[in-house]
Enzyme design. Structure first.
Site, PDB file in Angstrom:
ATOM      1  N   HIS A 175       2.216  -3.646   7.801  1.00 58.09           N
ATOM      2  CA  HIS A 175       1.336  -2.746   8.541  1.00 58.09           C
ATOM      3  C   HIS A 175       2.078  -1.456   8.874  1.00 58.09           C
ATOM      4  O   HIS A 175       3.265  -1.485   9.200  1.00 58.09           O
ATOM      5  CB  HIS A 175       0.869  -3.404   9.844  1.00 58.09           C
ATOM      6  CG  HIS A 175      -0.194  -4.425   9.655  1.00 58.09           C
ATOM      7  ND1 HIS A 175      -0.493  -5.406  10.577  1.00 58.09           N
ATOM      8  CD2 HIS A 175      -1.067  -4.626   8.629  1.00 58.09           C
ATOM      9  CE1 HIS A 175      -1.475  -6.161  10.138  1.00 58.09           C
ATOM     10  NE2 HIS A 175      -1.848  -5.704   8.947  1.00 58.09           N
ATOM     11  N   TYR A 221      -3.714  -9.955  16.244  1.00 59.28           N
ATOM     12  CA  TYR A 221      -3.314 -11.365  16.182  1.00 59.28           C
ATOM     13  C   TYR A 221      -2.870 -11.897  17.529  1.00 59.28           C
ATOM     14  O   TYR A 221      -2.838 -13.106  17.744  1.00 59.28           O
ATOM     15  CB  TYR A 221      -2.216 -11.568  15.124  1.00 59.28           C
ATOM     16  CG  TYR A 221      -2.713 -11.232  13.746  1.00 59.28           C
ATOM     17  CD1 TYR A 221      -3.647 -12.037  13.102  1.00 59.28           C
ATOM     18  CD2 TYR A 221      -2.292 -10.081  13.087  1.00 59.28           C
ATOM     19  CE1 TYR A 221      -4.144 -11.717  11.859  1.00 59.28           C
ATOM     20  CE2 TYR A 221      -2.772  -9.751  11.832  1.00 59.28           C
ATOM     21  CZ  TYR A 221      -3.701 -10.572  11.219  1.00 59.28           C
ATOM     22  OH  TYR A 221      -4.188 -10.239   9.988  1.00 59.28           O
ATOM     23  N   ARG A 223      -3.884 -14.694   4.600  1.00 61.22           N
ATOM     24  CA  ARG A 223      -3.023 -13.681   5.234  1.00 61.22           C
ATOM     25  C   ARG A 223      -3.195 -13.732   6.760  1.00 61.22           C
ATOM     26  O   ARG A 223      -2.219 -13.693   7.506  1.00 61.22           O
ATOM     27  CB  ARG A 223      -3.391 -12.300   4.677  1.00 61.22           C
ATOM     28  CG  ARG A 223      -2.606 -11.116   5.244  1.00 61.22           C
ATOM     29  CD  ARG A 223      -2.947  -9.883   4.411  1.00 61.22           C
ATOM     30  NE  ARG A 223      -2.625  -8.622   5.053  1.00 61.22           N
ATOM     31  CZ  ARG A 223      -1.421  -8.035   4.994  1.00 61.22           C
ATOM     32  NH1 ARG A 223      -0.429  -8.608   4.345  1.00 61.22           N
ATOM     33  NH2 ARG A 223      -1.227  -6.867   5.585  1.00 61.22           N
ATOM     34  N   LYS A 263       0.838  -1.204   0.000  1.00 57.13           N
ATOM     35  CA  LYS A 263       0.000   0.000   0.000  1.00 57.13           C
ATOM     36  C   LYS A 263       0.871   1.251   0.000  1.00 57.13           C
ATOM     37  O   LYS A 263       1.894   1.297   0.673  1.00 57.13           O
ATOM     38  CB  LYS A 263      -0.906   0.006   1.235  1.00 57.13           C
ATOM     39  CG  LYS A 263      -2.058  -0.988   1.152  1.00 57.13           C
ATOM     40  CD  LYS A 263      -2.981  -0.841   2.346  1.00 57.13           C
ATOM     41  CE  LYS A 263      -4.187  -1.761   2.209  1.00 57.13           C
ATOM     42  NZ  LYS A 263      -5.102  -1.635   3.365  1.00 57.13           N
TER      43      LYS A 263
END
Length: 299
Positions: A271, A280, A248, A176
């Site tokens: 991230h 997580y 993912r 991204k």
């Protein structure tokens, strides 16, 4: 992407597209949220100019959407879109203060990311039969790369042969915001990918640089990938969502369950903040509770 009906939105979208370099999908989301907001202002408050928009107008819009049954997660996305829009207006001197300063985002019920169990992933790669042709080879390698690297669907589809480094056993991913990150790849998977590259079908004069191609030498399309990922996961798991993003989640959860460092998982996933990765740890805690319940005499 079509031109926005409200002209004040366009400069902001141009800023996101050319300066922030946001994806087309993200731009459409921003445009949709802002057009809904300005359409509401037009119908209820006679289209006030941007400097005249107050927190009261915004709360009124949010309240109406909540009454219509919009979930907190969707409301938060719209609030985020407005915050970015008014921040842009503030930066450009259109307003002196953002009307968003007193807007409070609704709390979310924490949803743990769904994932496929480790034993089920092992079953998928060890026992599920893939067709013995180019299509089958492609599908299995795509699944292995998703689970082996945790990369996003857009990252995998856009992956080029040149991004795979055989000697260092790693792949360079463009994520991204055009941010690059390096992800290690197992030697066995590197070997399989290299063999796949050597046998790629070439249907055009100029070889397509992308790593994965169909049997006709065309790039994979998102819908194709969604379809076969869902099909193959259905053979080994009963979880409701079966998508590339679930692989993912599985990649990250299995790393955490096996003692991986949170910061390392953050870097592997690409991230921008640790908060996005911390979800997580909840899955890891659930795993610990399960172990405790089964193993501890006083549990």
């Amino acid at each position: 992407m079509s031109q926005p009906r409200c002209p004040v939105i366009q400069p902001f979208l141009d800023h996101l597209r050319f300066e922030k370099r946001y994806s087309q999908h993200t731009l459409i989301s921003y445009q949709t949220d802002l057009e809904q907001f300005f359409s509401y202002l037009a119908s209820q408050f006679d289209s006030p100019e941007v400097p005249a928009i107050t927190a009261m107008f915004i709360r009124s819009w949010l309240a109406e959407m909540k009454e219509e049954g919009l979930e907190s997660r969707s409301l938060n996305r719209k609030i985020s879109s407005l915050k970015s829009f008014f921040k842009f207006q503030l930066k450009n001197g259109v307003i002196q203060q953002s009307p968003m300063t007193t807007i409070v985002s609704p709390k979310l019920n924490k949803r743990l990311p769904a994932f496929v169990e480790e034993k089920d992933m092992k079953t998928l790669f060890d026992y599920v039969e893939f067709s013995d042709d180019w299509k089958g080879r492609t599908e299995k390698l795509v699944l292995e790369l998703f689970y082996g690297t945790g990369m996003r669907l857009s990252e995998l589809i856009g992956l080029k042969e040149s991004q795979l480094d055989d000697s260092l056993k790693q792949v360079k991913v463009l994520g991204k915001g055009n941010k690059e990150r390096i992800i290690p790849v197992s030697p066995v998977l590197v070997q399989s990918l290299r063999a796949y590259i050597k046998e790629k079908p070439v249907q055009q004069e100029e070889r397509d640089p992308r790593l994965f191609l169909t049997e006709k030498g065309k790039p994979l399309q998102p819908r194709q990938v969604y379809s076969f990922v869902k099909q193959h996961l259905a053979a080994v798991t009963t979880i409701q969502k079966k998508s590339p993003h679930i692989l993912r989640h599985s990649f990250a959860t299995h790393l955490m369950n096996n003692g991986a460092d949170l910061n390392a998982v953050k870097e592997l996933l690409g991230h921008s903040s640790l908060a996005a990765t911390q979800v997580y740890t909840h899955n890891t805690i659930e795993k610990l509770k399960e172990v405790f319940k089964k193993a501890h005499p006083k549990a």
